[in-house]
Design an enzyme around this catalytic site. Sequence first.
Site, short mmCIF file in Angstrom:
data_model
loop_
_atom_site.label_atom_id
_atom_site.label_comp_id
_atom_site.label_asym_id
_atom_site.label_seq_id
_atom_site.Cartn_x
_atom_site.Cartn_y
_atom_site.Cartn_z
N GLU A 134 0.73 -1.42 0.00
CA GLU A 134 0.13 0.07 -0.06
C GLU A 134 0.84 1.36 -0.07
OE1 GLU A 134 -3.46 -0.02 2.61
OE2 GLU A 134 -3.24 -2.08 2.75
N ASP B 130 -2.63 -4.69 3.59
CA ASP B 130 -2.83 -4.81 5.05
C ASP B 130 -3.82 -5.99 5.23
OD1 ASP B 130 -1.16 -2.66 5.66
OD2 ASP B 130 -2.59 -1.28 6.13
N ASP C 206 -6.47 -6.36 7.17
CA ASP C 206 -7.78 -6.29 7.73
C ASP C 206 -8.77 -6.05 6.60
OD1 ASP C 206 -7.12 -3.84 6.53
OD2 ASP C 206 -7.35 -2.42 8.40
N GLU D 166 -10.21 -3.43 5.04
CA GLU D 166 -9.69 -2.56 4.12
C GLU D 166 -8.77 -2.80 3.16
OE1 GLU D 166 -11.44 1.08 3.08
OE2 GLU D 166 -11.81 -0.15 5.13
N TYR E 127 0.69 -5.07 13.29
CA TYR E 127 -0.19 -4.40 12.79
C TYR E 127 -1.15 -3.62 13.93
CZ TYR E 127 -3.77 -3.10 9.35
OH TYR E 127 -4.56 -2.49 8.47
N ARG F 266 -3.84 -1.84 13.68
CA ARG F 266 -5.41 -1.90 13.75
C ARG F 266 -5.96 -3.38 13.91
NH1 ARG F 266 -4.26 1.16 9.19
NH2 ARG F 266 -4.60 3.34 9.35
N HIS G 165 -5.99 -12.33 14.46
CA HIS G 165 -4.90 -10.99 14.58
C HIS G 165 -4.19 -11.15 15.85
CE1 HIS G 165 -7.38 -8.66 11.50
NE2 HIS G 165 -6.96 -9.84 11.17
#
Length: 825
Positions: free
Chosen positions: A48, A121, A123, A125, A372, A374, A418
């Site tokens: 990203e 990433d 997640d 998103e 990570y 989030r 996670h």
Amino acid sequence: MSMPQKQESLIEPGNCADTKESMAKTKSKESGSRVGGNGSGKSLVIVESPAKSKTINKYLGSGFEVKASMGHVRDLPPKEFGVELEKNFEPTYEIMPGKAKVVSALKAAAKNCKDVYLATDLDREGEAIAWHLSQVLGVPEDRIYRVIFNAITQSAIKQAFANPGRIDIDKVMAQQARRILDRIVGYQISPLLWKKVARGLSAGRVQSVAVKIVVLREREIRGFKPEEYWLIPAIFTTELANDFGPQWQQFMSGGEKPEQGPTIELQNKWLTEHKAFKADLYKVGNETYKASSAEQANRIYEAIRAAQFKIGNIENKESSSRPGPPFITSTLQQAAANRLGFSTKRTMSIAQQLYEGVDLGTEMGSLGLITYMRTDSTHISPEAINEARNFIGKHFGAQYVPEKWNVFTAKKSAQAAHEAIRPTDVDMTPEDIRSLVPEEQYKLYDLIWRRFIACQMAPARWDVTNLDVVADTSIGQCLYKSGGKVLVFDGFTKVWLVPSSEQELPPVKVGQDLAAVDIKAEQHFTKPPARFTEASLVKQLEKEGIGRPSTYASIISTIQDRGYVEQKEKKLYATDLGEVVNDKLEQYFPVIMDVAFTRYMEEQLDKIEESHLDWVAVLNEFYGPFKKTIETATAEMKHAKAETTPSEYECPKCGAPMVYRFGRKGKFLSCSAYPTCKFAWQCDKEGKMVEQQVSEHKCPKCGKPLIVRIGRFGKFLGCSGYPDCKTIMNLDKEGNIAPPKPPPEPTGLKCYKCREGQLVIRQSKKGPFMGCNRYPRCRTIVSIKQKDELLKLQAEGKWPPKTAEEADTILGRKKNAGKLVKARK
């Protein structure tokens, strides 16, 4: 401390598991053909951000080329609804403004590569970004692989690429459903607010509920009625021969801030040095002490102050406190706000940098320092726990390592796959990187590192003492209670400091006499609930199940950017605009504004990913009732400026009742006889009329006194004859009348946009610039540095050009970013 060495090729492109056959059906405006064949040469890896690309590039061998997508590349159109409501909510996606060149570069790279690895990433998103990339690259699905990793380290990258997978379509659909749901709410309610309140407003499925939470707290504070109560605290000492009273009074009147007195820590230190302790009156006779007036308190105080005191019951016990769990997104934001003073937005920005990679110098290069950021899971990998336990034993001693791992229970909605937020290498201590990174990165890393190490340390142990102080008085036996504790073993607090206000009691025994150092009756009032801070609002959102880890920072940022909430001295206040919008939405969209319903919708969106729930069914369940509500609100909602609320004031001009109205600057007082009487006046947040402050200056036009008013940009002077005389004069920072701004200086250049006005030189805080003299109808702005060149072109007949595109070329600007590059699948 272990330092990563420069790596040769760690992995080679491998075979991947089959992808799911069903992909989301979307209507797309991109064009381009699928690239045939298997390609040749290197494999393409897409991440990203450039920082992430730089960090992982060194872990991949010469068989890989790493490029960045710079975040999302496709989204719903910015100026169109983009969702076919009658066709199962079919979305239309477009290349985002400014991303055409990025997409073209990625497509060109993918065309010449053997395979494509999407390493966005982990997640929803990130999964959605990966899916959108797979749709626009023009590469067959069998050549596209998905790799995910919780940390950007050598071992994590190696493991991820050794076991690549396919895009998780359930996760993609969960994100798509959330995006479409938010688009429906935003696009259908926001225009209504434009018409009924003010232009430029917005509504959001989650942001509006967050505003509601702040508004409700604001009104709770405003409507709070304090209740009086009295306490009769005492300070006792075992030193019977000394009168410490005058010393205590002198001590309490000192300190850096005499009005606040010494800190609790300093008070406890003084008490320990004088073998003294604080105690609170608990019982009078057989009744629990309670006094709501000075009369009640003074009657008891007079009976107590001359009494003889001695130790009653003593209770000793040992207590322990376990360390808290490692950070998740919400607790990191709260700790960073409370301990470092960081906003939620700033915290997430710094955490992103620590995750993607920090350049620690030529020897180590760029390293990902944390996992990570989030996440809502407190899970820790066994490898990381063992590393932490080894570090603790080596640096602090075996007594600080608990017999068994410390395990923390996560909430039901947490994604167990996670991990919590932790350092990627516990041997990389905060002090090791302090001189190599910016101060804010060091501070946040220090917080994360300490919290993680502490979470695997032994409990802290305390010796706790509770005792009673008794006195026989004319109103019966009075009983004081006191308590204190002494740290026996610091445990996890050696790394994670836990502030304590506990006092240390002197050695005492039952029946021992005490001397009173200080006894007094104190008046108190109950306090309203505290206003939210960013940290406490995040905690409340998490408690209510509103939003998710990736959204907390953007929610809090958005409600402030929209002007619904403002921050003063770290506290959040609901604005007049926020209250008006909240009331409109509460009246016509009670379901949308219901916290329980918002929580339910969050759970349904989670189930799309976790339980394969049909995303179209979730949206249908929502949209049916919502459509009817929109129709009702459109027909019945009144404009905010047309509504009035009674006030306690009378109009000073005509004697009619004053009412509250809402205007572009917020709530104000207006004569109810408007428009016959046009008197209006400012009021404060509580609705109290702001007193008129008459200045020493006279109006240069009519001679009437100038009065101090408050506008959007602060205080200014306005004529007391308003609205008949509308003279205003600006004030500088010192409160003096500011000299008038010089008139704009003509340049003789024609405006290329409106072709009617001329460019004039204006002044701003950043210096002079050229703007159209037809402002605000025409808002053209041109750099002052281009004045001479444009005058030359105008003399040659080349200025103004025929089109805006030609003007942008002459002015050296980028081509019109508003034009979307649209391609068909």
